[in-house]
Motif scaffolding. Structure first.
Motif, PDB file in Angstrom:
ATOM      1  N   ASP A 166      23.971  45.910  39.204  1.00 52.47           N
ATOM      2  CA  ASP A 166      25.142  45.038  39.071  1.00 52.47           C
ATOM      3  C   ASP A 166      25.289  44.524  37.639  1.00 52.47           C
ATOM      4  O   ASP A 166      26.406  44.444  37.114  1.00 52.47           O
ATOM      5  CB  ASP A 166      25.059  43.857  40.052  1.00 52.47           C
ATOM      6  N   GLU A 167      24.169  44.189  37.031  1.00 51.70           N
ATOM      7  CA  GLU A 167      24.236  43.699  35.640  1.00 51.70           C
ATOM      8  C   GLU A 167      24.699  44.811  34.698  1.00 51.70           C
ATOM      9  O   GLU A 167      25.486  44.577  33.783  1.00 51.70           O
ATOM     10  CB  GLU A 167      22.860  43.171  35.194  1.00 51.70           C
ATOM     11  N   MET A 168      24.229  46.021  34.945  1.00 48.50           N
ATOM     12  CA  MET A 168      24.667  47.134  34.075  1.00 48.50           C
ATOM     13  C   MET A 168      26.158  47.400  34.271  1.00 48.50           C
ATOM     14  O   MET A 168      26.894  47.608  33.301  1.00 48.50           O
ATOM     15  CB  MET A 168      23.851  48.397  34.373  1.00 48.50           C
ATOM     16  N   ILE A 169      26.575  47.361  35.530  1.00 47.30           N
ATOM     17  CA  ILE A 169      28.000  47.607  35.817  1.00 47.30           C
ATOM     18  C   ILE A 169      28.859  46.558  35.102  1.00 47.30           C
ATOM     19  O   ILE A 169      29.895  46.875  34.522  1.00 47.30           O
ATOM     20  CB  ILE A 169      28.270  47.578  37.346  1.00 47.30           C
ATOM     21  N   ARG A 170      28.384  45.313  35.143  1.00 47.34           N
ATOM     22  CA  ARG A 170      29.170  44.231  34.524  1.00 47.34           C
ATOM     23  C   ARG A 170      29.345  44.483  33.019  1.00 47.34           C
ATOM     24  O   ARG A 170      30.454  44.420  32.503  1.00 47.34           O
ATOM     25  CB  ARG A 170      28.470  42.882  34.763  1.00 47.34           C
ATOM     26  N   ILE A 171      28.247  44.821  32.339  1.00 45.18           N
ATOM     27  CA  ILE A 171      28.359  45.041  30.878  1.00 45.18           C
ATOM     28  C   ILE A 171      29.223  46.279  30.595  1.00 45.18           C
ATOM     29  O   ILE A 171      30.111  46.247  29.736  1.00 45.18           O
ATOM     30  CB  ILE A 171      26.960  45.245  30.245  1.00 45.18           C
ATOM     31  N   PHE A 172      28.976  47.367  31.334  1.00 41.84           N
ATOM     32  CA  PHE A 172      29.765  48.580  31.081  1.00 41.84           C
ATOM     33  C   PHE A 172      31.241  48.324  31.339  1.00 41.84           C
ATOM     34  O   PHE A 172      32.097  48.756  30.572  1.00 41.84           O
ATOM     35  CB  PHE A 172      29.234  49.763  31.916  1.00 41.84           C
ATOM     36  N   SER A 173      31.538  47.614  32.439  1.00 34.91           N
ATOM     37  CA  SER A 173      32.969  47.446  32.730  1.00 34.91           C
ATOM     38  C   SER A 173      33.610  46.511  31.708  1.00 34.91           C
ATOM     39  O   SER A 173      34.801  46.652  31.394  1.00 34.91           O
ATOM     40  CB  SER A 173      33.213  47.011  34.172  1.00 34.91           C
ATOM     41  N   SER A 174      32.815  45.617  31.117  1.00 34.78           N
ATOM     42  CA  SER A 174      33.396  44.758  30.064  1.00 34.78           C
ATOM     43  C   SER A 174      33.766  45.578  28.828  1.00 34.78           C
ATOM     44  O   SER A 174      34.495  45.111  27.951  1.00 34.78           O
ATOM     45  CB  SER A 174      32.431  43.628  29.688  1.00 34.78           C
TER      46      SER A 174
END
Ligand code: HEM
Length: 319
Positions: free
Chosen positions: A161-169
């Motif tokens: 979830d943390e990786m998804i958050r940074i990538f989607s930002s």
């Protein structure tokens, strides 16, 4: 008829005013630009095989912080380079060499941001990956601050979830995360980068925390990186084909031989497992996706429309 040089200057002014990236952006203003970058990368890689991995990681760390604007190249106290996450980065000298050559033939024309993007693109192709035609026309940033690094960079201990958050930002999707992690098919890592995967028992022995990690792989890592290992020791990200850009990384994940926890999670998480399997089975599909995701990576936060500059030296902003 206008002399060629004049046409080049007019075209270049228009191009920089509209600040759109374009394939062949330098075709009139500096026709040899891409060739000169490629030659520099090729010659550096032929004397040091670690160069392609270094260039690719350097680009990733540049684009995620302040966009693809070569802010990672700026030296000085408190710049992005000062963050411990960036301490093991390399490849700077290759970019600086390419810039020196370009400043001789095309002074003030080619940005360091473009040189870095092209060099990383070439690094992939040189190691057997797909040839990607990327647009150019990026301008160099003037801001490089250590405080911008941590909030924007992904750590190996991050959850999915943390990786998804940074990538989607950064405008990158879940698929882009999987595809771009495929960069770990080349290059290497220091022992400290994956030491969090092991715990030391009461007898001082290291054991893997993730019991699904392949046992022989875990043993290889422990042998190579014992407690208090020399900090300069490195392990190949993809030991089977360490200098080939191929789909072996995804096969490793399926075999529970992912080096970082952030690699292994791509196979253990049901949201990305299928994609890992697809790429492990079909290198062409990985390459096709890489082409798309790499274009997105190299377009993050690109500066234009009067922002940024063409740096004279990649390691310092213009005075
Ligand atoms: C998704 C999250 C990611 C994490 C947590 C991560 C983390 C790391 C770490 C810790 C290292 C080892 C550094 C060292 O010990 O020297 C490494 C190496 C590397 N990473 Fe990543 N990375 C990620 C994604 C990416 C992406 C998207 C790319 C490029 C598109 C990339 C390219 C590389 C390359 C090429 C190396 C080898 C560097 C070398 O040989 O010097 N990584 N990564």
């Amino acid at each position: 008829m206008l002399p060629l040089m004049a046409i080049a200057v007019i075209w270049f002014s228009l191009a920089s005013a509209s600040a759109q990236l374009a394939v062949g952006f330098y075709s009139l203003s500096c026709p040899g630009a891409e060739f000169m970058v490629r030659n520099t990368v090729r010659s550096a890689a032929s004397s040091d095989p670690s160069v392609p991995g270094k260039l690719l990681r350097l680009l990733f760390h540049d684009c995620f912080v302040e966009g693809c604007d070569a802010s990672i190249l700026i030296q000085g106290n408190g710049t992005e380079q000062s963050d411990p996450a960036n301490r093991s980065l390399g490849g700077f000298s290759v970019i600086n060499s390419a810039k020196r050559v370009l400043e001789i033939f095309c002074p003030g024309i080619v940005s360091c941001a473009d040189i870095l993007a092209l060099a990383a693109r070439d690094a992939v192709e040189l190691t057997g990956g797909p040839a990607v035609q990327i647009p150019t026309g990026r301008r160099d940033g003037r801001i490089s601050s250590i405080s911008n690094v941590r909030p924007n960079i992904v750590d190996t201990g991050f959850t999915m979830d943390e990786m998804i958050r940074i990538f989607s930002s950064k405008g990158l999707s879940l698929e882009d995360l999987v595809v771009l992690s495929g960069a770990h098919t080349i290059g290497s890592a220091h022992c400290s980068s994956f030491s969090d995967r092991f715990r030391q028992d009461s007898t001082g022995k290291l054991t893997p925390i993730d019991t699904s990690l392949d046992r022989s792989f875990a043993k290889e890592l422990i042998d190579r990186c014992p407690v208090a290992a020399n900090p300069s020791i490195t392990v190949s990200n993809d030991p089977q084909t360490s200098s080939s850009f191929d789909n072996q990384y995804f096969r490793n994940l399926i075999a529970h031989r992912g080096l970082f926890q952030s690699d292994s999670v791509l196979f253990s998480d049901s949201r990305t497992r299928r994609l890992v399997e697809d790429f492990a089975n079909d290198q062409e599909s990985f390459f096709a996706s890489w082409t798309q995701s790499f274009m997105k990576l190299t377009s993050i936060g690109v500066k234009g429309d009067g922002k940024g500059e063409i740096r004279q030296s990649c390691s310092a902003v213009n005075i």
